[in-house]
Design a protein around this motif. Structure first.
Motif, PDB file in Angstrom:
ATOM      1  N   THR A  63      28.247  32.281  42.710  1.00  9.72           N
ATOM      2  CA  THR A  63      29.422  32.930  42.120  1.00  9.72           C
ATOM      3  C   THR A  63      30.365  31.880  41.535  1.00  9.72           C
ATOM      4  N   PHE A  79      32.136  42.086  35.021  1.00 11.10           N
ATOM      5  CA  PHE A  79      31.967  41.772  36.441  1.00 11.10           C
ATOM      6  C   PHE A  79      32.815  40.579  36.885  1.00 11.10           C
ATOM      7  N   GLN A 100      36.007  40.284  37.774  1.00  7.37           N
ATOM      8  CA  GLN A 100      36.804  40.513  38.967  1.00  7.37           C
ATOM      9  C   GLN A 100      35.923  40.627  40.208  1.00  7.37           C
ATOM     10  N   LEU A 101      34.791  41.321  40.059  1.00  7.97           N
ATOM     11  CA  LEU A 101      33.903  41.487  41.217  1.00  7.97           C
ATOM     12  C   LEU A 101      33.425  40.124  41.709  1.00  7.97           C
ATOM     13  N   ASN A 138      36.188  38.272  43.388  1.00 10.31           N
ATOM     14  CA  ASN A 138      36.418  38.815  44.731  1.00 10.31           C
ATOM     15  C   ASN A 138      35.376  38.306  45.714  1.00 10.31           C
ATOM     16  N   MET A 139      34.119  38.340  45.273  1.00 15.19           N
ATOM     17  CA  MET A 139      33.051  37.891  46.186  1.00 15.19           C
ATOM     18  C   MET A 139      33.236  36.423  46.531  1.00 15.19           C
ATOM     19  N   THR A 146      29.618  42.614  48.840  1.00 20.04           N
ATOM     20  CA  THR A 146      29.681  43.340  47.573  1.00 20.04           C
ATOM     21  C   THR A 146      30.558  44.579  47.718  1.00 20.04           C
ATOM     22  N   LEU A 147      30.383  45.254  48.837  1.00 17.35           N
ATOM     23  CA  LEU A 147      31.180  46.460  49.076  1.00 17.35           C
ATOM     24  C   LEU A 147      32.659  46.107  49.189  1.00 17.35           C
ATOM     25  N   SER A 168      34.153  43.556  48.016  1.00 18.33           N
ATOM     26  CA  SER A 168      34.674  43.079  46.733  1.00 18.33           C
ATOM     27  C   SER A 168      34.840  44.202  45.731  1.00 18.33           C
ATOM     28  N   ALA A 169      34.025  45.230  45.878  1.00 19.26           N
ATOM     29  CA  ALA A 169      34.166  46.367  44.978  1.00 19.26           C
ATOM     30  C   ALA A 169      35.415  47.166  45.346  1.00 19.26           C
ATOM     31  N   LEU A 170      35.754  47.168  46.633  1.00 18.00           N
ATOM     32  CA  LEU A 170      36.874  47.983  47.093  1.00 18.00           C
ATOM     33  C   LEU A 170      38.208  47.246  46.997  1.00 18.00           C
ATOM     34  N   ASP A 178      40.463  43.906  45.654  1.00 24.23           N
ATOM     35  CA  ASP A 178      40.554  42.734  44.792  1.00 24.23           C
ATOM     36  C   ASP A 178      41.167  41.558  45.539  1.00 24.23           C
TER      37      ASP A 178
END
Ligand code: HEM
Lengths: 257, 292
Positions: free
Chosen positions: A91, A119, A121-122, A125-126, B170-171, B173-175, B177
């Motif tokens: 990432t 993707f 932001q995703l 976040n990860m 992943t979950l 991060s999807a939920l 920010d």
């Protein structure tokens, strides 16, 4: 072939498959044990080959002690720390394509990740949540190793390597913390690096080297960026290699209590 | 007879007893040189008598034992020299005059050149160089262990762990920010300003101790102390019941660090003063977006 009369399409397709899988090109790429080979199949020999002939699985020995694979023993914490490191690398490389370590671009790039990048932001976040979780798993991994007494001979030195890994993990996380260049980043890192100023005798010098000046500036951003994406990952990979190598050389996972 | 291990001697004796049709005990006794040779069957008698008695017929022995004559002769001389006994008289064909010579000085001369003409037909030319004892040359101290193949057993577990972690992240991060506050502003310090969460234990200690102690000496010596654990804890046991002190100390460290971190994260508000999170709200920006 010719004397077999007419071959159905299915036969011809599977014949082609066999032909490809027995070709020199194919067998030179997929070594014995690969599921993609014509001679794959479940046998003790192929099980050994799966591990021996794959550069990634080769971290493992062919066989391990049965109790070593009990999830309740290691809780997978070391392995998960490693996996998180890989995930953070992947990432992180993605994020590098969209990030400039200068002021004010750094902050705008963070905003663009949320709005302009597919993707973006995703992935950000990860990267961030993954970093928090990795600090946790490394710390818990150390704790489980302690309670098992797994640092006792012959594993003393691997524990020391582990402490270095813990320190490097914290430094990686800390240097990454500044990069969004927002209020949270700036002041958290200010609080953190002020502590360096309290080092006896050399406090001023330590603080100066850490932030690249008498106070945090855009120069600090560049410094932390290089440490974060290049220097520290480089060092931690070396220590991880030693760590995994020693796990094997010290006789695999430690014994039961 | 060279000192062969008992079990080899026994095996040889059994084989010979079977071939010659005599009891094993008798052969064994004979091989060890305990029984008189007279007990042996007629065919073996002369040779046996020759090797035991005053004279020795090397050609007959050579035929009987399947050992080339030069070797027998050398062995005979060597034994005589070792034991300090006179060299036995040679009898039968090919007994040279040298046989009567004194043992030590005559030994080299006693090996006649003629004897190196090669073995007689039908004589095997191997000889026993050494006897390896039944236990291995390299002692293995490792116990046999219960082992399983890494593929599929370990790799499958790792795969599940990895996929679960990936799914969880992943979950999450999807939920939720990651936080991003306003642009960095050097002139406006937020109140409170907190370090990243894993340093909040240290920041919490800053509230009690001198900064040099809380910010440098305690973490510095703490890390060094952690690194030295294996060299300080000399207790070899890994059983929890034998490690009460070590376990207590680590638990104090672990619980202490956790409490300080939780305290710094949730119970500190503006001015880093004490707050109750349920009364005054939470001042913890790392989890800002999660708590919202
Ligand atoms: C980046 C951080 C780290 C990674 C990726 C990592 C990875 C691993 C892995 C994969 C193992 C195999 C067993 C298991 O999964 O539990 C292991 C074992 C071990 N680790 Fe780590 N580790 C890290 C940090 C640490 C730390 C902080 C310590 C202690 C201070 C430590 C000490 C040890 C020891 C002593 C073993 C052998 C345990 C045994 O034989 O039971 N490691 N590590």
């Amino acid at each position: 072939m010719a004397d077999r009369g007419r071959t159905s399409l299915k036969e011809r397709v599977s014949g082609l498959g066999d032909h490809v899988r027995n070709s020199q090109v194919w067998t030179s790429i997929f070594r014995p044990g690969s599921a993609l080979r014509a001679d794959s199949g479940d046998s003790p020999r192929n099980r050994a080959y799966v591990v021996m002939n794959n550069v990634l699985y080769h971290l493992h020995p062919v066989k391990v002690k049965r109790r070593g694979i009990k999830v309740s023993y290691t809780l997978c914490l070391g392995g998960l720390s490693f996996f998180l490191f890989i995930l953070l690398t992947v990432t992180g490389i993605f994020l590098m394509f969209y990030y400039r370590p200068t002021s004010p671009q750094a902050y705008f790039d963070m905003q663009a990740l949320a709005t302009d990048v597919a993707f973006g932001q995703l992935v950000r976040n990860m990267h961030r949540w993954g970093a928090h979780v990795m600090v946790l798993t490394v710390f818990l991994h150390m704790t489980r190793v302690f309670y098992h007494g797994a640092y006792k001979p012959p594993r003393e030195f691997n524990w020391v390597v582990g402490i270095i890994l813990l320190l490097l993990t914290l430094l990686l996380s800390f240097t990454g913390y500044l990069l969004p260049w927002d209020q949270l980043a700036l002041w958290a890192v200010t609080v953190g690096s002020n502590m360096g100023g309290y080092v006896p005798v050399f406090g001023r010098q330590v603080s100066f080297a850490l932030v690249g000046g008498v106070q945090i500036t855009a120069d600090t951003l560049l410094r932390f960026y290089v440490l974060h994406v290049l220097f520290l990952p480089f060092i931690i990979v070396i220590f991880m290699a030693v760590h995994f190598w020693r796990v094997r050389k010290d006789g695999g996972i430690s014994g039961p209590l | 007879m060279a000192d062969l291990p008992e079990h080899l001697l026994k095996r040889a004796a059994e084989a010979r007893a079977k071939a010659e049709g005599v009891p094993v005990e008798q052969v064994l006794a004979e091989m060890k040189g305990e029984a008189p040779a007279a007990a042996a069957p007629a065919a073996a008698a002369p040779a046996a008598a020759a090797s035991q008695g005053a004279g020795r017929d090397l050609d007959a022995d050579s035929a009987k034992f399947g050992v080339p004559r030069p070797l027998l002769e050398r062995a005979m001389l060597a034994r005589a020299r070792r034991d300090g006994t006179p060299v036995p008289q040679l009898v039968g064909a090919g007994a040279p005059a040298a046989a009567a010579a004194p043992a030590a000085s005559a030994a080299p001369a006693a090996a006649p050149k003629a004897a190196s003409a090669g073995p007689p037909p039908g004589v095997r030319t191997q000889r026993l160089l050494t006897v390896v004892k039944a236990n291995a040359i390299q002692g293995t101290t490792r116990e046999p262990q219960d082992k399983v193949n890494v593929w599929p057993h370990l790799l499958a577990i790792e795969f599940v762990a990895l996929i679960s972690m990936l799914a969880f992240l992943t979950l999450l991060s999807a939920l939720v920010d990651a936080p991003l506050l306003e642009f960095a502003n050097f002139n406006q310090q937020p109140n409170p300003s907190k370090a990243p969460w894993y340093f909040l234990g240290l920041q919490e200690m800053l509230a009690y101790f001198d900064p040099m102690l809380a910010g440098v000496l305690i973490p510095g010596f703490g890390l060094a102390a952690l690194a030295f654990i294996p060299y300080v804890d000399r207790n070899p046991s890994v059983r929890p019941s034998d490690r009460k002190l070590a376990i207590s100390l680590y638990t104090v460290f672990f619980v202490g660090a956790s409490i300080l971190t939780i305290f710094g994260s949730f119970f500190r508000g503006p001015g880093f003063n004490f707050t109750f999170p349920w009364r005054d709200g939470i001042f913890f920006d790392d989890l800002l977006t999660i708590l919202e």
